[in-house]
Design a protein around this motif. Structure first.
Motif, PDB file in Angstrom:
ATOM      1  N   PRO A   4       6.511   5.031   0.437  1.00 45.11           N
ATOM      2  CA  PRO A   4       5.212   4.719   1.027  1.00 45.11           C
ATOM      3  C   PRO A   4       5.304   3.534   1.984  1.00 45.11           C
ATOM      4  N   ALA A   5       4.621   3.631   3.116  1.00 47.14           N
ATOM      5  CA  ALA A   5       4.660   2.559   4.102  1.00 47.14           C
ATOM      6  C   ALA A   5       3.808   1.380   3.688  1.00 47.14           C
ATOM      7  N   PHE A   6       2.913   1.606   2.748  1.00 46.95           N
ATOM      8  CA  PHE A   6       1.969   0.555   2.366  1.00 46.95           C
ATOM      9  C   PHE A   6       2.216   0.133   0.933  1.00 46.95           C
ATOM     10  N   GLY A   7       2.448  -1.154   0.733  1.00 52.05           N
ATOM     11  CA  GLY A   7       2.684  -1.621  -0.625  1.00 52.05           C
ATOM     12  C   GLY A   7       1.756  -2.737  -1.046  1.00 52.05           C
ATOM     13  N   ASP A 362      -2.791   9.790   3.064  1.00 48.93           N
ATOM     14  CA  ASP A 362      -3.198   9.441   1.709  1.00 48.93           C
ATOM     15  C   ASP A 362      -2.014   8.835   0.961  1.00 48.93           C
ATOM     16  N   THR A 363      -0.820   9.431   1.152  1.00 47.80           N
ATOM     17  CA  THR A 363       0.382   8.899   0.511  1.00 47.80           C
ATOM     18  C   THR A 363       0.789   7.563   1.108  1.00 47.80           C
ATOM     19  N   LEU A 364       0.762   7.446   2.426  1.00 47.08           N
ATOM     20  CA  LEU A 364       1.218   6.226   3.082  1.00 47.08           C
ATOM     21  C   LEU A 364       0.275   5.047   2.881  1.00 47.08           C
ATOM     22  N   LEU A 365      -1.034   5.317   2.886  1.00 48.45           N
ATOM     23  CA  LEU A 365      -2.016   4.239   2.892  1.00 48.45           C
ATOM     24  C   LEU A 365      -2.989   4.268   1.725  1.00 48.45           C
ATOM     25  N   GLY A 366      -2.915   5.306   0.896  1.00 54.76           N
ATOM     26  CA  GLY A 366      -3.854   5.400  -0.209  1.00 54.76           C
ATOM     27  C   GLY A 366      -5.272   5.664   0.242  1.00 54.76           C
TER      28      GLY A 366
END
Length: 396
Positions: A4-7, A362-366
Protein backbone atom coordinates in the motif's frame (compact mmCIF):
# COMPACT_ATOMS: atom_id res chain seq x y z
CA UNK A 1 3.54 -8.18 -3.77
CA UNK A 2 1.76 -4.83 -3.91
CA UNK A 3 2.60 -2.65 -0.91
CA UNK A 4 0.00 0.00 0.00
CA UNK A 5 1.22 3.49 -0.87
CA UNK A 6 -0.39 4.96 2.22
CA UNK A 7 0.71 4.04 5.70
CA UNK A 8 -0.62 6.90 7.79
CA UNK A 9 -2.87 6.70 10.83
CA UNK A 10 -6.58 6.11 10.16
CA UNK A 11 -7.44 9.58 11.44
CA UNK A 12 -5.36 11.21 8.69
CA UNK A 13 -6.71 9.10 5.82
CA UNK A 14 -9.51 11.45 4.70
CA UNK A 15 -7.16 14.44 4.36
CA UNK A 16 -4.43 12.33 2.75
CA UNK A 17 -6.93 11.03 0.21
CA UNK A 18 -8.14 14.60 -0.39
CA UNK A 19 -4.58 15.74 -1.13
CA UNK A 20 -3.99 12.78 -3.44
CA UNK A 21 -7.26 13.46 -5.26
CA UNK A 22 -6.44 17.14 -5.72
CA UNK A 23 -2.95 16.39 -7.04
CA UNK A 24 -4.25 13.65 -9.33
CA UNK A 25 -6.77 16.08 -10.78
CA UNK A 26 -4.22 18.85 -11.28
CA UNK A 27 -1.40 16.57 -12.40
CA UNK A 28 1.21 18.90 -10.97
CA UNK A 29 0.87 21.72 -8.43
CA UNK A 30 2.49 23.84 -5.72
CA UNK A 31 1.64 23.62 -2.03
CA UNK A 32 -0.37 26.82 -2.34
CA UNK A 33 -2.42 25.45 -5.21
CA UNK A 34 -3.09 22.21 -3.34
CA UNK A 35 -3.99 24.05 -0.14
CA UNK A 36 -6.49 26.12 -2.11
CA UNK A 37 -7.94 23.03 -3.80
CA UNK A 38 -8.33 21.05 -0.55
CA UNK A 39 -9.06 23.80 1.97
CA UNK A 40 -6.20 22.51 4.13
CA UNK A 41 -3.20 24.44 5.43
CA UNK A 42 0.09 24.32 3.55
CA UNK A 43 1.87 22.45 6.41
CA UNK A 44 -0.93 19.85 6.52
CA UNK A 45 -0.78 19.35 2.76
CA UNK A 46 2.99 18.91 2.92
CA UNK A 47 2.69 16.33 5.72
CA UNK A 48 0.02 14.37 3.91
CA UNK A 49 1.91 14.28 0.61
CA UNK A 50 4.98 12.98 2.47
CA UNK A 51 2.90 9.93 3.41
CA UNK A 52 2.60 9.02 -0.29
CA UNK A 53 6.15 8.51 -1.56
CA UNK A 54 5.02 6.05 -4.24
CA UNK A 55 2.33 8.33 -5.64
CA UNK A 56 3.95 11.76 -5.36
CA UNK A 57 7.12 13.08 -6.98
CA UNK A 58 8.67 16.29 -5.64
CA UNK A 59 10.06 18.67 -8.23
CA UNK A 60 11.06 22.35 -8.13
CA UNK A 61 10.32 25.45 -10.14
CA UNK A 62 13.97 25.50 -11.20
CA UNK A 63 13.52 22.23 -13.08
CA UNK A 64 10.75 23.92 -15.06
CA UNK A 65 12.92 26.94 -15.91
CA UNK A 66 10.84 29.49 -14.06
CA UNK A 67 10.76 31.45 -10.82
CA UNK A 68 7.79 32.23 -8.58
CA UNK A 69 8.32 35.98 -8.90
CA UNK A 70 9.24 38.28 -11.82
CA UNK A 71 12.42 39.34 -10.01
CA UNK A 72 13.59 35.81 -9.44
CA UNK A 73 14.02 34.10 -6.10
CA UNK A 74 13.74 30.69 -4.58
CA UNK A 75 11.79 28.31 -6.86
CA UNK A 76 8.50 27.05 -5.46
CA UNK A 77 8.39 23.36 -4.61
CA UNK A 78 6.11 21.49 -6.96
CA UNK A 79 4.50 18.06 -6.66
CA UNK A 80 3.52 15.68 -9.44
CA UNK A 81 1.12 12.74 -9.26
CA UNK A 82 2.98 9.61 -10.41
CA UNK A 83 0.47 7.94 -12.70
CA UNK A 84 3.22 5.55 -13.78
CA UNK A 85 3.30 3.98 -10.30
CA UNK A 86 0.98 1.23 -11.55
CA UNK A 87 -1.74 0.22 -13.98
CA UNK A 88 -5.07 -1.61 -14.03
CA UNK A 89 -6.79 -3.61 -16.77
CA UNK A 90 -10.45 -4.13 -17.68
CA UNK A 91 -11.42 -7.05 -19.94
CA UNK A 92 -14.69 -8.30 -21.41
CA UNK A 93 -15.29 -11.89 -22.50
CA UNK A 94 -18.22 -11.83 -24.91
CA UNK A 95 -19.71 -14.60 -27.00
CA UNK A 96 -17.12 -14.13 -29.75
CA UNK A 97 -15.29 -10.91 -28.93
CA UNK A 98 -12.84 -10.00 -26.21
CA UNK A 99 -12.09 -6.37 -25.43
CA UNK A 100 -9.26 -5.14 -23.20
CA UNK A 101 -8.62 -1.61 -21.92
CA UNK A 102 -5.74 -0.64 -19.64
CA UNK A 103 -4.99 2.64 -17.88
CA UNK A 104 -2.42 3.92 -15.42
CA UNK A 105 -3.53 5.09 -11.99
CA UNK A 106 -3.55 8.64 -13.26
CA UNK A 107 -6.43 7.62 -15.54
CA UNK A 108 -4.48 7.75 -18.81
CA UNK A 109 -5.53 4.98 -21.19
CA UNK A 110 -2.56 2.83 -22.24
CA UNK A 111 -4.24 0.14 -24.35
CA UNK A 112 -7.47 -0.46 -26.26
CA UNK A 113 -7.68 -3.84 -27.91
CA UNK A 114 -10.15 -6.28 -29.47
CA UNK A 115 -9.83 -9.96 -30.28
CA UNK A 116 -12.47 -11.87 -32.22
CA UNK A 117 -12.99 -15.64 -32.23
CA UNK A 118 -14.89 -16.55 -35.41
CA UNK A 119 -16.10 -19.86 -33.98
CA UNK A 120 -17.58 -20.51 -30.51
CA UNK A 121 -15.04 -21.94 -28.08
CA UNK A 122 -15.51 -23.49 -24.62
CA UNK A 123 -15.14 -21.02 -21.78
CA UNK A 124 -11.87 -22.50 -20.53
CA UNK A 125 -10.29 -22.07 -23.97
CA UNK A 126 -11.49 -18.47 -24.13
CA UNK A 127 -10.00 -17.77 -20.73
CA UNK A 128 -6.73 -19.48 -21.68
CA UNK A 129 -6.47 -17.14 -24.67
CA UNK A 130 -7.35 -14.15 -22.52
CA UNK A 131 -4.66 -15.10 -19.99
CA UNK A 132 -2.05 -15.22 -22.74
CA UNK A 133 -3.00 -11.81 -24.11
CA UNK A 134 -3.20 -10.25 -20.64
CA UNK A 135 0.19 -11.66 -19.78
CA UNK A 136 1.80 -10.09 -22.84
CA UNK A 137 0.11 -6.75 -22.18
CA UNK A 138 1.08 -6.69 -18.50
CA UNK A 139 4.71 -7.56 -19.32
CA UNK A 140 4.87 -4.64 -21.74
CA UNK A 141 3.23 -2.16 -19.35
CA UNK A 142 5.45 -3.15 -16.42
CA UNK A 143 8.47 -1.73 -18.26
CA UNK A 144 7.03 1.79 -18.10
CA UNK A 145 4.20 1.75 -15.56
CA UNK A 146 5.30 -0.24 -12.55
CA UNK A 147 3.03 -2.76 -10.91
CA UNK A 148 -0.12 -4.45 -12.17
CA UNK A 149 -2.48 -3.28 -9.43
CA UNK A 150 -5.88 -4.64 -10.45
CA UNK A 151 -7.92 -6.53 -13.04
CA UNK A 152 -11.63 -6.39 -13.80
CA UNK A 153 -13.29 -9.05 -15.97
CA UNK A 154 -16.80 -8.70 -17.39
CA UNK A 155 -18.59 -11.79 -18.67
CA UNK A 156 -22.07 -12.80 -19.73
CA UNK A 157 -23.55 -14.29 -16.58
CA UNK A 158 -22.60 -13.72 -13.00
CA UNK A 159 -21.00 -14.84 -9.79
CA UNK A 160 -23.36 -16.28 -7.19
CA UNK A 161 -23.29 -15.48 -3.47
CA UNK A 162 -21.10 -18.58 -2.99
CA UNK A 163 -18.40 -17.10 -5.21
CA UNK A 164 -19.02 -19.58 -8.05
CA UNK A 165 -19.99 -18.77 -11.62
CA UNK A 166 -23.73 -19.31 -11.38
CA UNK A 167 -24.92 -18.51 -14.89
CA UNK A 168 -22.88 -18.46 -18.10
CA UNK A 169 -25.15 -18.92 -21.13
CA UNK A 170 -22.38 -18.70 -23.72
CA UNK A 171 -19.88 -20.81 -21.78
CA UNK A 172 -21.76 -23.40 -19.70
CA UNK A 173 -18.52 -25.30 -18.95
CA UNK A 174 -17.66 -22.47 -16.52
CA UNK A 175 -20.80 -22.86 -14.39
CA UNK A 176 -20.30 -24.12 -10.86
CA UNK A 177 -16.63 -23.12 -10.85
CA UNK A 178 -14.89 -20.28 -9.09
CA UNK A 179 -13.12 -17.64 -11.21
CA UNK A 180 -9.76 -18.91 -9.93
CA UNK A 181 -10.60 -22.50 -10.89
CA UNK A 182 -11.24 -21.53 -14.51
CA UNK A 183 -8.07 -19.47 -14.76
CA UNK A 184 -9.12 -15.97 -13.73
CA UNK A 185 -6.28 -15.62 -11.24
CA UNK A 186 -2.98 -13.80 -11.79
CA UNK A 187 -0.80 -14.26 -8.74
CA UNK A 188 -1.43 -11.52 -6.22
CA UNK A 189 -3.19 -9.19 -8.67
CA UNK A 190 -6.67 -8.47 -7.23
CA UNK A 191 -9.37 -9.67 -9.65
CA UNK A 192 -12.98 -8.44 -9.86
CA UNK A 193 -15.40 -10.54 -11.95
CA UNK A 194 -18.68 -8.84 -12.86
CA UNK A 195 -21.77 -9.49 -14.98
CA UNK A 196 -21.27 -7.69 -18.28
CA UNK A 197 -24.48 -5.63 -18.03
CA UNK A 198 -23.67 -4.55 -14.49
CA UNK A 199 -20.26 -3.47 -15.71
CA UNK A 200 -21.80 -1.60 -18.65
CA UNK A 201 -24.14 0.16 -16.20
CA UNK A 202 -21.10 1.31 -14.18
CA UNK A 203 -19.58 2.79 -17.35
CA UNK A 204 -22.85 4.54 -18.17
CA UNK A 205 -23.09 5.92 -14.63
CA UNK A 206 -19.55 7.34 -14.61
CA UNK A 207 -19.19 8.51 -18.19
CA UNK A 208 -22.33 7.96 -20.27
CA UNK A 209 -26.03 8.71 -20.52
CA UNK A 210 -26.67 8.01 -16.80
CA UNK A 211 -24.10 10.43 -15.37
CA UNK A 212 -26.83 12.41 -13.60
CA UNK A 213 -28.93 9.44 -12.47
CA UNK A 214 -28.61 7.52 -9.22
CA UNK A 215 -31.34 4.98 -10.06
CA UNK A 216 -31.53 3.61 -13.58
CA UNK A 217 -31.34 0.44 -15.66
CA UNK A 218 -29.07 -0.34 -18.59
CA UNK A 219 -31.21 -2.62 -20.77
CA UNK A 220 -29.78 -4.80 -23.53
CA UNK A 221 -31.89 -4.06 -26.62
CA UNK A 222 -31.02 -7.08 -28.66
CA UNK A 223 -32.04 -10.71 -29.11
CA UNK A 224 -32.54 -11.26 -25.37
CA UNK A 225 -33.67 -8.50 -23.04
CA UNK A 226 -31.67 -8.26 -19.82
CA UNK A 227 -30.59 -5.37 -17.61
CA UNK A 228 -27.93 -4.06 -15.31
CA UNK A 229 -29.64 -2.21 -12.47
CA UNK A 230 -28.26 0.67 -10.38
CA UNK A 231 -30.23 1.70 -7.28
CA UNK A 232 -29.14 4.77 -5.30
CA UNK A 233 -25.78 4.76 -7.05
CA UNK A 234 -24.97 1.08 -6.39
CA UNK A 235 -25.25 -2.03 -8.53
CA UNK A 236 -28.28 -4.08 -7.52
CA UNK A 237 -27.52 -7.80 -7.80
CA UNK A 238 -30.34 -9.39 -5.82
CA UNK A 239 -30.22 -12.39 -3.53
CA UNK A 240 -28.79 -14.73 -6.19
CA UNK A 241 -26.91 -12.13 -8.25
CA UNK A 242 -29.56 -12.63 -10.94
CA UNK A 243 -31.32 -9.26 -10.82
CA UNK A 244 -32.18 -7.98 -14.29
CA UNK A 245 -32.15 -11.33 -16.13
CA UNK A 246 -35.42 -10.57 -17.92
CA UNK A 247 -34.51 -13.03 -20.67
CA UNK A 248 -35.33 -15.90 -18.30
CA UNK A 249 -39.03 -15.02 -18.38
CA UNK A 250 -41.07 -17.38 -20.55
CA UNK A 251 -43.04 -14.59 -22.17
CA UNK A 252 -44.11 -15.64 -25.63
CA UNK A 253 -42.03 -16.12 -28.77
CA UNK A 254 -38.42 -15.06 -28.45
CA UNK A 255 -36.51 -13.18 -31.14
CA UNK A 256 -35.62 -15.30 -34.19
CA UNK A 257 -32.43 -17.33 -33.96
CA UNK A 258 -30.58 -15.12 -36.43
CA UNK A 259 -30.81 -12.23 -33.96
CA UNK A 260 -28.14 -13.93 -31.85
CA UNK A 261 -25.36 -12.70 -34.19
CA UNK A 262 -24.72 -9.06 -35.07
CA UNK A 263 -23.78 -9.93 -38.65
CA UNK A 264 -27.16 -11.58 -39.28
CA UNK A 265 -29.37 -9.03 -37.52
CA UNK A 266 -27.89 -5.99 -39.29
CA UNK A 267 -29.56 -6.91 -42.63
CA UNK A 268 -32.93 -7.08 -40.84
CA UNK A 269 -32.47 -3.57 -39.45
CA UNK A 270 -31.33 -2.23 -42.79
CA UNK A 271 -34.24 -3.84 -44.66
CA UNK A 272 -36.73 -2.49 -42.11
CA UNK A 273 -35.22 0.96 -42.50
CA UNK A 274 -35.76 0.71 -46.26
CA UNK A 275 -39.42 -0.16 -45.69
CA UNK A 276 -39.42 -3.96 -46.01
CA UNK A 277 -42.67 -5.05 -44.35
CA UNK A 278 -41.52 -8.49 -43.21
CA UNK A 279 -38.48 -7.01 -41.48
CA UNK A 280 -40.58 -4.28 -39.90
CA UNK A 281 -43.03 -6.88 -38.61
CA UNK A 282 -40.08 -8.79 -37.11
CA UNK A 283 -38.94 -5.66 -35.28
CA UNK A 284 -42.51 -4.96 -34.16
CA UNK A 285 -42.76 -8.38 -32.51
CA UNK A 286 -39.47 -7.92 -30.71
CA UNK A 287 -40.35 -4.36 -29.63
CA UNK A 288 -43.66 -5.56 -28.18
CA UNK A 289 -41.93 -8.16 -26.02
CA UNK A 290 -39.03 -5.92 -25.02
CA UNK A 291 -41.24 -2.97 -24.10
CA UNK A 292 -43.49 -5.16 -21.96
CA UNK A 293 -40.55 -6.50 -19.96
CA UNK A 294 -38.96 -3.06 -19.63
CA UNK A 295 -42.30 -1.65 -18.42
CA UNK A 296 -42.50 -4.28 -15.66
CA UNK A 297 -38.94 -3.50 -14.62
CA UNK A 298 -39.69 0.23 -14.67
CA UNK A 299 -42.61 -0.01 -12.29
CA UNK A 300 -40.64 -2.32 -10.00
CA UNK A 301 -37.64 -0.02 -9.47
CA UNK A 302 -39.02 3.43 -10.49
CA UNK A 303 -35.84 4.55 -12.31
CA UNK A 304 -34.92 8.07 -13.31
CA UNK A 305 -34.27 6.74 -16.80
CA UNK A 306 -33.79 3.61 -18.85
CA UNK A 307 -30.66 3.38 -21.00
CA UNK A 308 -30.86 1.08 -24.01
CA UNK A 309 -27.58 -0.73 -24.51
CA UNK A 310 -25.92 -3.20 -26.83
CA UNK A 311 -24.47 -2.99 -30.33
CA UNK A 312 -27.76 -2.11 -32.06
CA UNK A 313 -29.10 0.31 -29.45
CA UNK A 314 -28.37 3.30 -31.68
CA UNK A 315 -30.57 2.01 -34.52
CA UNK A 316 -33.68 4.19 -34.44
CA UNK A 317 -35.64 1.76 -36.57
CA UNK A 318 -35.61 -0.48 -33.48
CA UNK A 319 -35.41 1.93 -30.54
CA UNK A 320 -38.22 4.18 -31.80
CA UNK A 321 -40.49 1.13 -31.78
CA UNK A 322 -39.53 0.26 -28.22
CA UNK A 323 -40.01 3.87 -27.12
CA UNK A 324 -43.50 4.09 -28.66
CA UNK A 325 -44.66 0.86 -27.07
CA UNK A 326 -43.27 1.85 -23.67
CA UNK A 327 -45.15 5.14 -23.84
CA UNK A 328 -48.38 3.27 -24.58
CA UNK A 329 -47.84 0.72 -21.79
CA UNK A 330 -46.99 3.36 -19.19
CA UNK A 331 -49.58 5.97 -20.15
CA UNK A 332 -51.35 5.49 -16.79
CA UNK A 333 -48.09 5.77 -14.86
CA UNK A 334 -45.66 8.51 -15.90
CA UNK A 335 -43.54 9.52 -18.89
CA UNK A 336 -40.35 7.43 -18.99
CA UNK A 337 -37.07 9.00 -20.01
CA UNK A 338 -35.34 6.72 -22.48
CA UNK A 339 -31.70 7.19 -23.48
CA UNK A 340 -29.25 5.33 -25.69
CA UNK A 341 -25.89 4.08 -24.44
CA UNK A 342 -22.76 6.02 -25.31
CA UNK A 343 -20.73 2.78 -25.19
CA UNK A 344 -22.39 0.23 -27.47
CA UNK A 345 -19.37 -2.08 -27.54
CA UNK A 346 -16.76 -1.03 -24.94
CA UNK A 347 -19.16 -0.47 -22.02
CA UNK A 348 -18.46 -3.69 -20.06
CA UNK A 349 -14.67 -3.41 -20.35
CA UNK A 350 -14.76 0.28 -19.37
CA UNK A 351 -17.03 -0.51 -16.43
CA UNK A 352 -14.76 -3.20 -14.97
CA UNK A 353 -11.73 -1.00 -15.62
CA UNK A 354 -13.40 1.69 -13.51
CA UNK A 355 -14.23 -0.86 -10.80
CA UNK A 356 -10.63 -2.11 -10.75
CA UNK A 357 -9.28 1.46 -10.57
CA UNK A 358 -11.62 2.42 -7.72
CA UNK A 359 -10.69 -0.76 -5.85
CA UNK A 360 -7.00 0.02 -6.33
CA UNK A 361 -7.36 3.41 -4.67
CA UNK A 362 -9.32 1.81 -1.85
CA UNK A 363 -6.26 -0.41 -1.29
CA UNK A 364 -3.71 2.38 -1.73
CA UNK A 365 -5.49 5.08 0.28
CA UNK A 366 -8.23 3.37 2.26
CA UNK A 367 -10.85 5.44 0.42
CA UNK A 368 -13.49 3.47 -1.55
CA UNK A 369 -15.02 6.74 -2.77
CA UNK A 370 -11.78 8.16 -4.21
CA UNK A 371 -12.67 10.09 -7.42
CA UNK A 372 -10.53 7.93 -9.71
CA UNK A 373 -11.76 9.01 -13.12
CA UNK A 374 -10.41 7.80 -16.46
CA UNK A 375 -9.60 10.07 -19.39
CA UNK A 376 -11.88 8.36 -21.93
CA UNK A 377 -10.93 10.56 -24.88
CA UNK A 378 -8.94 7.79 -26.63
CA UNK A 379 -11.83 5.37 -26.08
CA UNK A 380 -14.32 7.78 -27.65
CA UNK A 381 -12.02 8.01 -30.67
CA UNK A 382 -11.92 4.21 -30.87
CA UNK A 383 -15.72 4.08 -30.68
CA UNK A 384 -16.01 6.58 -33.53
CA UNK A 385 -13.71 4.39 -35.60
CA UNK A 386 -15.79 1.33 -34.72
CA UNK A 387 -18.96 3.07 -35.91
CA UNK A 388 -17.30 3.92 -39.22
CA UNK A 389 -16.42 0.26 -39.74
CA UNK A 390 -19.96 -1.03 -38.99
CA UNK A 391 -22.55 -0.19 -41.68
CA UNK A 392 -25.15 2.32 -40.46
CA UNK A 393 -28.73 2.33 -41.78
CA UNK A 394 -30.08 5.58 -43.22
CA UNK A 395 -31.40 8.04 -40.67
CA UNK A 396 -29.08 6.96 -37.80
Amino acid sequence: MTVPAFGGAPSTRPTTAACAAALRGLGEATLTQLATATGLSRPTVKERLAELPDLVEVTTGASHGRSPTPSGGRPATRFRFRGEHGFVIGAEIGKHTERIIACDIGGRILNIGEHHEPQPLPGRERIAGLRERLGRLAARLRTTHGSWLGLGVAMTGGIGPDGLISYSPHHPDLQGRSPAEVGLAFGEVPVIVEHDLNAAAVAEHWYGAARDAETFALVLAWHQVAAGIVLDGRIHRGGRNMAGELNLIDDGPAAPAHWAELESVLPVLEAADRGDRDSQAELDRFADRAARQIAYLTLAIDPQLIVLGGPVAGRRVLTDRIDARLAALLRRAYPLELAVTQFPVFGPSLGVLQMALSSTFDTLLGDPAFPARIDIGPLLAALADHRRRVPQPAGV
